[in-house]
Design an enzyme around this catalytic site. Structure first.
Site, PDB file in Angstrom:
ATOM      1  CG  ASP A   1      73.376  62.570  21.867  1.00  0.00           C
ATOM      2  OD1 ASP A   1      72.570  61.523  22.164  1.00  0.00           O
ATOM      3  OD2 ASP A   1      73.269  63.404  21.150  1.00  0.00           O
TER       4      ASP A   1
ATOM      5  CG  HIS B   1      67.097  62.972  19.049  1.00  0.00           C
ATOM      6  ND1 HIS B   1      68.393  62.555  18.311  1.00  0.00           N
ATOM      7  CD2 HIS B   1      66.399  63.081  17.829  1.00  0.00           C
ATOM      8  CE1 HIS B   1      68.046  62.517  17.124  1.00  0.00           C
ATOM      9  NE2 HIS B   1      66.899  62.758  16.835  1.00  0.00           N
TER      10      HIS B   1
END
Length: 354
Positions: A155, A125
């Site tokens: 991200d 992540h």
């Protein structure tokens, strides 16, 4: 859709986070984006990342579903996918197949670790990607553990935005040459790129690995956030001498010799303690009345609930309400190719399903 990318068609294989963000950016600026999702998938009509899309339900594991995607891609300019490396190849929808169908296709691949390298097949992540890139270590206060800046850097900044930039770059190349190509957009690479200026600071001795002690990481007294007397917060960024002088003037510190030591690192701690006590003497609104829209380099720290109604954001239309959902407006802006107001995606497109 209106905007500088009008006329482009992008196929988006449904994913989460950075892939949809890249697709949102392209759609915001005029591209027709067709999101290929699972048949019967739930649509969250409140999600800005899914705005301004056409939706089609497809079973990617079925021969019919694969044929549908290949048919869509034949008339597309680009495709975005965010699976682990090798997944679309196993589905029969890898770059070799789709570029054979459409040699001008720009095939954008969004992953955390990239298409190759020892970590390529591992789960991860944002927090992991920016950790490996050398970015996470820099975020946090002195003596405290690294603090992830939510998932903005991996991200979205290092991932989705880099993919959107790569897509536009490769689309321009395809228009000139007739040749498509594959984009390997890795969040580790993107997060590292976002740290370019800090690498420059490190090279010339202006930055150390001691977190929270540097000019821009809350080490300096003139570049930090401060609590106000009503429990709210303000931000100060008075780096340049003229801005620092204005801070001193408006804060009543112009004649205090202690604050002459602006760039003396040994004095940053004591001066920060002085400013901490000072800013607690007034409310946030009182400090705003004194310093807002001056050359102090000052702004109140607004919550998400507060930001849309601030006069500056309201004047620029920085936030818009679409379908009852408050969200950021498309950015940046253009003088000629004005973009459409986004629309929330609420249902699968029956015409595309045929």
């Amino acid at each position: 859709m209106a905007g500088p990318l009008a006329g482009l068609r992008i196929i988006e294989l449904a994913g989460i986070g950075p892939g949809p963000f890249a697709a949102m950016m392209l759609a915001d600026h005029g591209a027709e984006v067709i999101r290929v999702d699972r048949s019967g998938a739930r649509i969250d009509a409140r999600d800005p990342l899914l705005r301004s899309r056409r939706l089609v339900g497809v079973d990617l594991k079925s021969a019919e579903g694969k044929a549908k995607v290949r048919d869509l891609v034949k008339s597309a300019d680009g495709l975005i996918e965010g699976f682990r490396p090798g997944v679309t190849e196993r589905l029969g929808l890898g770059p070799d197949v789709l570029l054979a169908d459409n040699p001008r296709l720009v095939y954008g691949r969004m992953t955390g670790w990239g298409q190759f390298g020892p970590y390529a097949q591992a789960a991860g992540h944002d927090i992991n990607y920016i950790a490996l890139a050398g970015a996470l270590h820099a975020y946090g206060r002195a003596g405290e553990k690294p603090t992830p800046p939510i998932n903005m850097v991996g991200d979205f900044g290092g991932g989705g935005m880099m993919l959107a930039f790569g897509m536009v770059s490769a689309l321009l190349h395809a228009q000139k040459t007739g040749r498509g190509q594959v984009i390997d957009a890795a969040m580790t690479d993107g997060a590292a790129t976002l740290m370019s200026m800090i690498w420059g600071f490190r090279a010339n001795g202006m930055w150390t690995d001691d977190r929270g002690t540097n000019l821009l990481d809350t080490g300096a007294h003139m570049y930090d956030t401060y609590e106000t007397g009503d429990g709210k917060w303000i931000s100060i960024g008075s780096l340049e001498p003229q801005f620092y002088a204005e801070l001193r003037r408006l804060a009543g510190l112009a004649d205090d010799p202690a604050f002459d030591a602006q760039m003396d690192r040994s004095q940053w701690g004591p001066l920060k303690a002085r400013l901490t006590a000072l800013f607690l003497t007034k409310s946030r609104d009182e400090w705003c009345a004194l310093m807002e829209m001056t050359d102090v380099c000052f702004a109140p720290v607004l919550s998400m609930a507060e930001a849309p109604s601030h006069p500056h954001n309201a004047a620029r239309g920085t936030f818009i309400e679409v379908g009852g959902v408050m969200q950021p407006a498309p950015a940046p802006r253009y003088s000629v190719t004005v973009t459409d107001t986004p629309v929330m995606t609420t249902a699968f497109d029956a015409d595309l399903a045929k």
